[in-house]
Design an enzyme around this catalytic site. Structure first.
Site, short mmCIF file in Angstrom:
data_model
loop_
_atom_site.label_atom_id
_atom_site.label_comp_id
_atom_site.label_asym_id
_atom_site.label_seq_id
_atom_site.Cartn_x
_atom_site.Cartn_y
_atom_site.Cartn_z
N ALA A 14 0.87 -1.18 0.00
CA ALA A 14 0.00 0.00 0.00
C ALA A 14 0.90 1.23 0.00
O ALA A 14 1.78 1.36 0.85
CB ALA A 14 -0.90 0.00 1.23
N GLY A 220 16.83 8.18 -17.31
CA GLY A 220 15.93 9.28 -17.01
C GLY A 220 15.62 10.11 -18.24
O GLY A 220 15.19 9.58 -19.27
N GLY A 223 16.91 9.02 -21.79
CA GLY A 223 16.50 7.80 -22.47
C GLY A 223 17.02 6.56 -21.81
O GLY A 223 16.97 6.41 -20.59
N ASP A 250 8.61 0.85 -12.92
CA ASP A 250 7.85 -0.41 -12.96
C ASP A 250 7.08 -0.53 -14.27
O ASP A 250 7.00 -1.61 -14.86
CB ASP A 250 6.89 -0.49 -11.79
CG ASP A 250 7.60 -0.41 -10.44
OD1 ASP A 250 8.76 -0.87 -10.36
OD2 ASP A 250 7.02 0.15 -9.49
#
Length: 299
Positions: A14, A220, A223, A250
């Site tokens: 969570a 970042g 690329g 992710d």
């Protein structure tokens, strides 16, 4: 015939998120926004991101028998993830405490909870899930020995993708299975154990020397770099206005893993993943920000 395009073995947390004007210094208190609770965790995030893109996805994870666990299960099912591999109990659901500043950058502290109780025995018991999956993806918010057990039980022909976050030195057995190993600059430094100077190409060379079959270095705003023993390819960045970077890595990993399973080359899969990650940072939250395939095509 595989039942799943992607099996994610990893964490489910969570996410407790507070916006701040700036992060506090040591001993300092700052005021933030109202607390917002989102479903998160690197494993659960990857599963939702892949399912949103249209991948047939399953998750092997452990959550607590509590309200946060129910929130996570509901979010997985709503996204279309098969939760047959999500185990219940053993500890409270994992929690991530996240602060987000006005630029969209975040700082995260994770309490693993039930994630730390996902065991090698749980992996062995999930042999049917592993054998039914074209690609298996994992991270390091679960015990390292559990991730190692995944590669020990990986069926022939199933591809393994690892994002070693949070990073730590990795055993040779695990590194040898990675195709690819996906890292940012910080993760690359920890895994190589070196103070990396020079170019990303040099970082990738140092990582390949440790044994992975391929490496992707995320850069970042610059690329990404895709590296194998035969070649290195730069993936250009996708320019967007960032709102919240939570979960973007992710989304990148999930998209790349899924595209590899469809037969895409590693550079092409990474280019698509860069577009997915870019779309994700344009909205707040982690799972809530993940785009559909149609939204990626329109970017």
């Amino acid at each position: 015939m595989y039942d799943y395009d992607l099996l994610v073995v990893g964490s489910a947390n969570a996410d407790l998120v507070i916006g701040v004007e700036r992060r506090p210094a040591a001993g300092e208190t700052v005021l933030g926004s109202d607390l917002v609770v989102h479903p998160g965790g690197k494993g659960a995030n990857q599963a939702v991101a892949a399912a949103r893109l249209g991948a047939r996805t399953a998750l092997l994870a452990r959550v607590g028998d509590d309200a946060h666990g129910r929130l996570l299960l509901d979010a997985q099912r709503e996204a279309g993830v098969d939760t047959v591999g999500v185990l219940l109990g053993g500890a409270p659901t994992g929690v991530a405490l996240i602060t987000v500043d006005p630029s969209g950058d975040n700082s995260i502290v994770v309490s693993p909870g039930a994630n730390g109780r996902l065991t090698p025995q749980d992996v062995r018991a999930a042999g049917n899930l592993l054998s039914a999956s074209r690609v298996v993806s994992s991270q390091l918010e679960i015990p390292l020995e559990t991730v190692v057990e995944v590669v020990r039980n990986l069926p022939s022909g199933t591809r393994f993708v690892l994002n070693p976050s949070p990073p730590r030195p990795l055993p040779a057995e695990l590194l040898a299975a990675c195709d690819p190993l996906i890292v940012n600059e910080h993760e690359a430094r920890v895994i190589t154990g070196a103070d990396l100077d020079g170019s990303p190409e040099e970082w990738a060379t140092a990582l390949l020397a440790l044994g992975p079959r391929s490496v992707v270095v995320t850069l970042g705003a610059k690329g990404a770099l895709v590296a194998t023993a035969e070649s290195m390819t730069r993936v250009p960045p996708v320019r967007v206005d960032a709102v919240d970077t939570t979960g973007a890595g992710d989304a990148f990993t999930a998209a790349l893993a899924w595209r590899l399973g469809t037969g895409a080359s590693l550079p092409d899969a990474a280019a698509y993943a860069a577009r997915v990650g870019a779309a994700a940072v344009t909205r707040p939250g982690a799972q809530e920000s993940f785009p559909t395939a149609e939204e990626v095509a329109a970017l």
